[in-house]
Design an enzyme around this catalytic site. Structure first.
Site, PDB file in Angstrom:
ATOM      1  N   ARG A  56      30.298  49.245  44.183  1.00  0.00           N
ATOM      2  CA  ARG A  56      29.448  49.074  43.007  1.00  0.00           C
ATOM      3  C   ARG A  56      28.087  49.726  43.226  1.00  0.00           C
ATOM      4  O   ARG A  56      27.513  50.324  42.319  1.00  0.00           O
ATOM      5  CB  ARG A  56      29.221  47.584  42.719  1.00  0.00           C
ATOM      6  CG  ARG A  56      30.436  46.876  42.191  1.00  0.00           C
ATOM      7  CD  ARG A  56      30.239  45.398  42.266  1.00  0.00           C
ATOM      8  NE  ARG A  56      30.018  45.002  43.661  1.00  0.00           N
ATOM      9  CZ  ARG A  56      29.976  43.747  44.079  1.00  0.00           C
ATOM     10  NH1 ARG A  56      30.104  42.769  43.227  1.00  0.00           N
ATOM     11  NH2 ARG A  56      29.800  43.478  45.356  1.00  0.00           N
ATOM     12  N   SER A  58      32.476  38.470  41.427  1.00  0.00           N
ATOM     13  CA  SER A  58      33.216  37.235  41.157  1.00  0.00           C
ATOM     14  C   SER A  58      32.322  36.016  41.393  1.00  0.00           C
ATOM     15  O   SER A  58      32.361  35.050  40.632  1.00  0.00           O
ATOM     16  CB  SER A  58      34.451  37.134  42.055  1.00  0.00           C
ATOM     17  OG  SER A  58      35.355  38.165  41.760  1.00  0.00           O
ATOM     18  N   HIS A 116      36.338  45.041  38.911  1.00  0.00           N
ATOM     19  CA  HIS A 116      37.657  45.248  39.546  1.00  0.00           C
ATOM     20  C   HIS A 116      38.580  46.007  38.593  1.00  0.00           C
ATOM     21  O   HIS A 116      39.315  46.911  39.020  1.00  0.00           O
ATOM     22  CB  HIS A 116      38.333  43.898  39.840  1.00  0.00           C
ATOM     23  CG  HIS A 116      37.698  43.072  40.916  1.00  0.00           C
ATOM     24  ND1 HIS A 116      37.407  41.739  40.758  1.00  0.00           N
ATOM     25  CD2 HIS A 116      37.335  43.392  42.185  1.00  0.00           C
ATOM     26  CE1 HIS A 116      36.883  41.270  41.883  1.00  0.00           C
ATOM     27  NE2 HIS A 116      36.822  42.249  42.759  1.00  0.00           N
ATOM     28  N   LYS A 160      41.206  28.843  54.279  1.00  0.00           N
ATOM     29  CA  LYS A 160      40.023  29.070  53.435  1.00  0.00           C
ATOM     30  C   LYS A 160      40.300  28.714  51.975  1.00  0.00           C
ATOM     31  O   LYS A 160      39.464  28.962  51.103  1.00  0.00           O
ATOM     32  CB  LYS A 160      39.587  30.543  53.521  1.00  0.00           C
ATOM     33  CG  LYS A 160      39.067  30.933  54.874  1.00  0.00           C
ATOM     34  CD  LYS A 160      38.554  32.365  54.838  1.00  0.00           C
ATOM     35  CE  LYS A 160      38.106  32.815  56.213  1.00  0.00           C
ATOM     36  NZ  LYS A 160      37.826  34.264  56.246  1.00  0.00           N
TER      37      LYS A 160
END
Ligand code: PNS
Length: 176
Positions: free
Chosen positions: A92, A129, A16, A40
């Site tokens: 990516r 992540s 990121h 969430k």
């Protein structure tokens, strides 16, 4: 021209950071926005406040980057931005493309929001992540994969696991 770099950032990774660094060179201003959904909230390792704190620390050195959060549709957030603002998303690997293409088309369909893709450097192609959270949950070393602010926060979150693993490693070294 301004850009919005949206994401979950749970936590922000070196991938990121790489995309953000490139975006900050291209755009006049980049807003890193944590998109959150109260329903969430439990699915994340870090609370919204923690993610914002990590982001503020990790991006403090950029003069043209700010941090924000929004709890709704990205297109509604984009509608509040300066005219002409675009969404920035990082790619990516080819595997990211299909998912990102779908979201970019949807955001254009439902809110006329334009997406610009920035390719992360290949050295971050395997960093996510979720993988970072997985490694840190076992007390593994993620310092190369995340900015210092994320690494410190992960260490604090899993302090007991890190201490236990370090004690085990020290005991092994002493015994060999
Ligand atoms: O970091 P992530 O989880 O890949 O980011 C995905 C994110 C948060 C950008 C995306 O899920 C999003 O925009 N969520 C806000 C709700 C929304 O607008 N959904 C419609 C497009 S999927």
């Amino acid at each position: 021209m301004n850009a919005v770099f949206p994401g979950s950032f749970d936590p922000i990774t070196s991938g990121h950071m790489d995309v953000l660094t490139r975006a900050a060179r291209i755009f006049d201003h980049v807003t890193v926005t944590v998109m959150h959904n109260a329903r969430k909230q439990g699915r994340h390792l870090f609370t919204l406040d923690e993610r914002l704190e990590i982001l503020r620390e990790a991006t403090a050195h950029f003069p043209n980057v700010s941090v924000d959060s929004f709890g709704g549709l990205l297109v509604d957030y984009m509608a509040r931005q300066e005219t002409g603002s675009v969404i920035v998303r990082g790619l990516r690997a080819v595997s990211d493309y299909e998912y990102e293409l779908q979201i970019a088309h949807l955001n254009r369909q439902i809110g006329d929001a334009e997406t610009v893709f920035i390719m992360a450097a290949t050295r971050w192609s395997f960093v996510s992540s979720s993988m970072v959270r997985e490694i840190a949950s076992y007390g593994g070393n993620v310092s190369e994969m995340v900015p210092r602010a994320s690494a410190s926060a992960l260490r604090r979150k899993h302090a007991d696991v890190y201490e236990e693993r370090e004690a085990e490693l020290q005991a092994q070294t002493a015994g060999s």
